[in-house]
Design a protein around this motif. Structure first.
Motif, PDB file in Angstrom:
ATOM      1  N   LEU A 105      13.258  30.388 -37.665  1.00  0.00           N
ATOM      2  CA  LEU A 105      12.044  30.158 -38.302  1.00  0.00           C
ATOM      3  C   LEU A 105      10.695  30.321 -37.508  1.00  0.00           C
ATOM      4  O   LEU A 105       9.724  30.713 -37.642  1.00  0.00           O
ATOM      5  CB  LEU A 105      12.105  28.805 -38.935  1.00  0.00           C
ATOM      6  CG  LEU A 105      12.938  28.540 -39.976  1.00  0.00           C
ATOM      7  CD1 LEU A 105      13.063  27.193 -40.320  1.00  0.00           C
ATOM      8  CD2 LEU A 105      12.530  29.534 -40.981  1.00  0.00           C
ATOM      9  N   GLN A 106      10.835  29.839 -36.046  1.00  0.00           N
ATOM     10  CA  GLN A 106       9.788  30.335 -34.930  1.00  0.00           C
ATOM     11  C   GLN A 106       9.554  31.478 -34.858  1.00  0.00           C
ATOM     12  O   GLN A 106       8.109  31.891 -34.859  1.00  0.00           O
ATOM     13  CB  GLN A 106      10.192  29.571 -33.572  1.00  0.00           C
ATOM     14  CG  GLN A 106      10.607  28.034 -33.511  1.00  0.00           C
ATOM     15  CD  GLN A 106      10.723  27.333 -32.340  1.00  0.00           C
ATOM     16  OE1 GLN A 106      10.382  28.033 -31.281  1.00  0.00           O
ATOM     17  NE2 GLN A 106      11.373  26.188 -32.278  1.00  0.00           N
ATOM     18  N   GLN A 107      10.575  32.498 -34.783  1.00  0.00           N
ATOM     19  CA  GLN A 107       9.994  34.006 -34.707  1.00  0.00           C
ATOM     20  C   GLN A 107       9.583  34.326 -35.752  1.00  0.00           C
ATOM     21  O   GLN A 107       8.609  35.012 -35.875  1.00  0.00           O
ATOM     22  CB  GLN A 107      11.424  34.757 -34.378  1.00  0.00           C
ATOM     23  CG  GLN A 107      11.056  36.054 -33.920  1.00  0.00           C
ATOM     24  CD  GLN A 107      10.110  36.233 -32.780  1.00  0.00           C
ATOM     25  OE1 GLN A 107      10.285  35.731 -31.737  1.00  0.00           O
ATOM     26  NE2 GLN A 107       9.268  37.209 -33.035  1.00  0.00           N
ATOM     27  N   LEU A 108       9.902  33.960 -37.018  1.00  0.00           N
ATOM     28  CA  LEU A 108       9.192  34.256 -38.319  1.00  0.00           C
ATOM     29  C   LEU A 108       7.716  33.867 -38.293  1.00  0.00           C
ATOM     30  O   LEU A 108       6.759  34.701 -38.819  1.00  0.00           O
ATOM     31  CB  LEU A 108      10.071  33.519 -39.494  1.00  0.00           C
ATOM     32  CG  LEU A 108       9.590  34.186 -40.772  1.00  0.00           C
ATOM     33  CD1 LEU A 108       9.495  35.582 -41.107  1.00  0.00           C
ATOM     34  CD2 LEU A 108      10.341  33.164 -41.830  1.00  0.00           C
ATOM     35  N   ALA A 109       7.422  32.618 -37.787  1.00  0.00           N
ATOM     36  CA  ALA A 109       6.114  32.068 -37.883  1.00  0.00           C
ATOM     37  C   ALA A 109       5.200  33.012 -36.873  1.00  0.00           C
ATOM     38  O   ALA A 109       4.223  33.289 -37.065  1.00  0.00           O
ATOM     39  CB  ALA A 109       6.144  30.707 -37.443  1.00  0.00           C
ATOM     40  N   ARG A 110       5.902  33.495 -35.559  1.00  0.00           N
ATOM     41  CA  ARG A 110       5.144  34.312 -34.731  1.00  0.00           C
ATOM     42  C   ARG A 110       4.791  35.660 -35.431  1.00  0.00           C
ATOM     43  O   ARG A 110       3.814  36.530 -35.247  1.00  0.00           O
ATOM     44  CB  ARG A 110       6.098  34.708 -33.586  1.00  0.00           C
ATOM     45  CG  ARG A 110       6.003  33.325 -32.564  1.00  0.00           C
ATOM     46  CD  ARG A 110       6.650  33.480 -31.280  1.00  0.00           C
ATOM     47  NE  ARG A 110       6.942  32.252 -30.410  1.00  0.00           N
ATOM     48  CZ  ARG A 110       8.002  31.633 -30.720  1.00  0.00           C
ATOM     49  NH1 ARG A 110       9.098  32.009 -31.302  1.00  0.00           N
ATOM     50  NH2 ARG A 110       8.030  30.640 -29.869  1.00  0.00           N
ATOM     51  N   ASP A 111       5.979  36.379 -36.226  1.00  0.00           N
ATOM     52  CA  ASP A 111       5.726  37.447 -36.996  1.00  0.00           C
ATOM     53  C   ASP A 111       4.601  37.566 -37.942  1.00  0.00           C
ATOM     54  O   ASP A 111       3.768  38.492 -38.112  1.00  0.00           O
ATOM     55  CB  ASP A 111       6.916  38.018 -37.537  1.00  0.00           C
ATOM     56  CG  ASP A 111       7.978  38.328 -36.439  1.00  0.00           C
ATOM     57  OD1 ASP A 111       7.622  38.341 -35.212  1.00  0.00           O
ATOM     58  OD2 ASP A 111       9.268  38.244 -36.741  1.00  0.00           O
ATOM     59  N   ALA A 115       1.568  34.926 -32.026  1.00  0.00           N
ATOM     60  CA  ALA A 115       1.847  33.653 -31.394  1.00  0.00           C
ATOM     61  C   ALA A 115       0.825  32.656 -30.827  1.00  0.00           C
ATOM     62  O   ALA A 115       1.070  31.705 -30.695  1.00  0.00           O
ATOM     63  CB  ALA A 115       2.468  34.534 -29.977  1.00  0.00           C
ATOM     64  N   PRO A 116      -0.565  33.294 -30.892  1.00  0.00           N
ATOM     65  CA  PRO A 116      -1.615  32.096 -30.628  1.00  0.00           C
ATOM     66  C   PRO A 116      -1.559  31.150 -31.277  1.00  0.00           C
ATOM     67  O   PRO A 116      -1.374  31.224 -32.815  1.00  0.00           O
ATOM     68  CB  PRO A 116      -2.859  32.995 -30.416  1.00  0.00           C
ATOM     69  CG  PRO A 116      -2.401  34.511 -30.255  1.00  0.00           C
ATOM     70  CD  PRO A 116      -1.083  34.439 -31.018  1.00  0.00           C
ATOM     71  N   GLY A 214       1.058  25.894 -33.909  1.00  0.00           N
ATOM     72  CA  GLY A 214       1.581  27.094 -33.327  1.00  0.00           C
ATOM     73  C   GLY A 214       2.852  27.151 -33.689  1.00  0.00           C
ATOM     74  O   GLY A 214       3.390  25.937 -34.221  1.00  0.00           O
ATOM     75  N   PRO A 215       3.659  28.045 -33.415  1.00  0.00           N
ATOM     76  CA  PRO A 215       5.130  28.202 -33.724  1.00  0.00           C
ATOM     77  C   PRO A 215       5.938  27.288 -33.220  1.00  0.00           C
ATOM     78  O   PRO A 215       7.136  26.922 -33.677  1.00  0.00           O
ATOM     79  CB  PRO A 215       5.384  29.636 -33.366  1.00  0.00           C
ATOM     80  CG  PRO A 215       4.147  30.362 -33.202  1.00  0.00           C
ATOM     81  CD  PRO A 215       3.107  29.354 -32.837  1.00  0.00           C
ATOM     82  N   SER A 216       5.649  26.588 -32.080  1.00  0.00           N
ATOM     83  CA  SER A 216       6.372  25.659 -31.323  1.00  0.00           C
ATOM     84  C   SER A 216       5.874  24.094 -31.496  1.00  0.00           C
ATOM     85  O   SER A 216       6.351  23.367 -30.845  1.00  0.00           O
ATOM     86  CB  SER A 216       6.455  25.940 -29.914  1.00  0.00           C
ATOM     87  OG  SER A 216       6.977  27.110 -29.679  1.00  0.00           O
ATOM     88  N   LEU A 217       5.214  23.972 -32.550  1.00  0.00           N
ATOM     89  CA  LEU A 217       4.624  22.686 -32.961  1.00  0.00           C
ATOM     90  C   LEU A 217       5.647  21.729 -33.174  1.00  0.00           C
ATOM     91  O   LEU A 217       5.591  20.490 -32.603  1.00  0.00           O
ATOM     92  CB  LEU A 217       3.643  22.617 -34.349  1.00  0.00           C
ATOM     93  CG  LEU A 217       3.263  21.455 -34.816  1.00  0.00           C
ATOM     94  CD1 LEU A 217       2.119  20.756 -33.603  1.00  0.00           C
ATOM     95  CD2 LEU A 217       2.513  21.655 -36.068  1.00  0.00           C
ATOM     96  N   GLY A 218       6.704  22.032 -33.853  1.00  0.00           N
ATOM     97  CA  GLY A 218       7.702  20.729 -34.038  1.00  0.00           C
ATOM     98  C   GLY A 218       8.417  20.661 -32.998  1.00  0.00           C
ATOM     99  O   GLY A 218       9.172  19.279 -33.063  1.00  0.00           O
TER     100      GLY A 218
END
Length: 291
Positions: A105-111, A115-116, A214-218
């Motif tokens: 899911l993190q990579q999906l959010a980046r895609d 990433a920023p 950001g993708p790493s928020l959680g």
């Protein structure tokens, strides 16, 4: 003294955010025994929902709350239906499984979003604050506290006043007896996961008021949320409330006296020391036994 007093609203807002996140974990972890490492990504999904919704309407923030609940809840429902229902009773397997899902899911959010980090604009009525006895109370932090209180009351009413909530409590206390009484435990499991994940989405919207998305928020909050559930007592709503308040104020004041990294270490030490005294947390689910 003035600086110490100004830490009160900060600690209270941290507690409110942790409580919003822990409410969902209270169901999926504290009551169902599923170690859901993807819970943080449901928070992220709620925050990104607020980011997407703000491009469509001027009242985006209020609209984002129910939309984020629905988006994160459906993600949790899909996860339970497709994967987790095959792993009940195997908590370590669910940990590894959901950790892999969180990375996907993190990579999906980046895609999708890049990433920023992105920023969600707070509505005008949440800009500014009021002074109470010399303490500045920002409107955005007050709103987070009120939102957490509303969610806690709503969960309590659901568990104690509605038939669906009573069925959920029955499954938690004794799954076999509930099933033999005619309760569809599989349906209860799916709705429990939907509710817990939806609350994580609401927490994600609240987090947009205090920082970027950001993708790493959680990942920044998931460990503290697990600490709230464990310290409060597995499946205990009142324990989650008290533990969130304790961790929120502890984080706030320790960061004021030291720094963020050392404060995290000291909080972990405090939780470990507390669990040595009360390994089952503040409150324990009462039951009957022959011995």
């Amino acid at each position: 003294m003035g600086a110490l007093a100004n830490q009160l609203p900060i600690g209270l807002s941290i507690a409110a955010v942790l409580l919003l996140i822990a409410l969902g974990l209270t169901f999926t972890f504290g009551q169902m025994g599923v170690i859901n490492m993807a819970h943080g990504e449901f928070i992220m999904a709620g925050a990104y929902t607020a980011y997407v919704v703000q491009g469509f309407t001027s009242q985006s923030f209020l609209i984002a709350l129910p939309v984020a609940f629905a988006v994160a809840g459906l993600m949790g429902l899909l996860l339970e239906w497709s994967l987790i229902r095959r792993f009940y009773g195997r908590p370590l397997d669910t940990l590894l499984l959901t950790w892999g899902v969180s990375l996907v899911l993190q990579q999906l959010a980046r895609d999708v979003f890049g990433a920023p980090n992105v920023q969600v604009s707070a509505p005008g009525w949440l800009v500014g604050g009021i002074d109470v006895l010399g303490v500045r109370l920002p409107y955005n932090r007050l709103f987070t506290v009120v939102l957490a209180a509303v969610c806690v009351v709503g969960v309590w009413l659901y568990l104690t006043r509605l038939p669906a909530g009573r069925r959920m409590r029955a499954v938690v206390q004794n799954r076999e007896l509930a099933a033999s009484s005619g309760i569809a435990t599989g349906r209860v499991d799916r709705f429990t996961f939907l509710l817990g994940s939806g609350l994580a989405g609401v927490a994600g919207v609240a987090l947009t008021l205090v920082g970027p998305v950001g993708p790493s928020l959680g990942t920044f909050y998931i460990v503290d949320a697990f600490l709230v559930v464990v310290a409060g007592g597995l499946g205990q709503l009142r324990g989650a409330v008290l533990a969130a308040l304790a961790l929120g104020f502890l984080n706030s004041y320790l960061e004021f006296w030291t720094d963020a990294s050392l404060a995290k270490v000291l909080v972990f030490v405090a939780i470990i020391a507390f669990l040595q005294v009360r390994p089952q947390g503040m409150f324990v689910l009462k039951g009957r036994a022959l011995v």
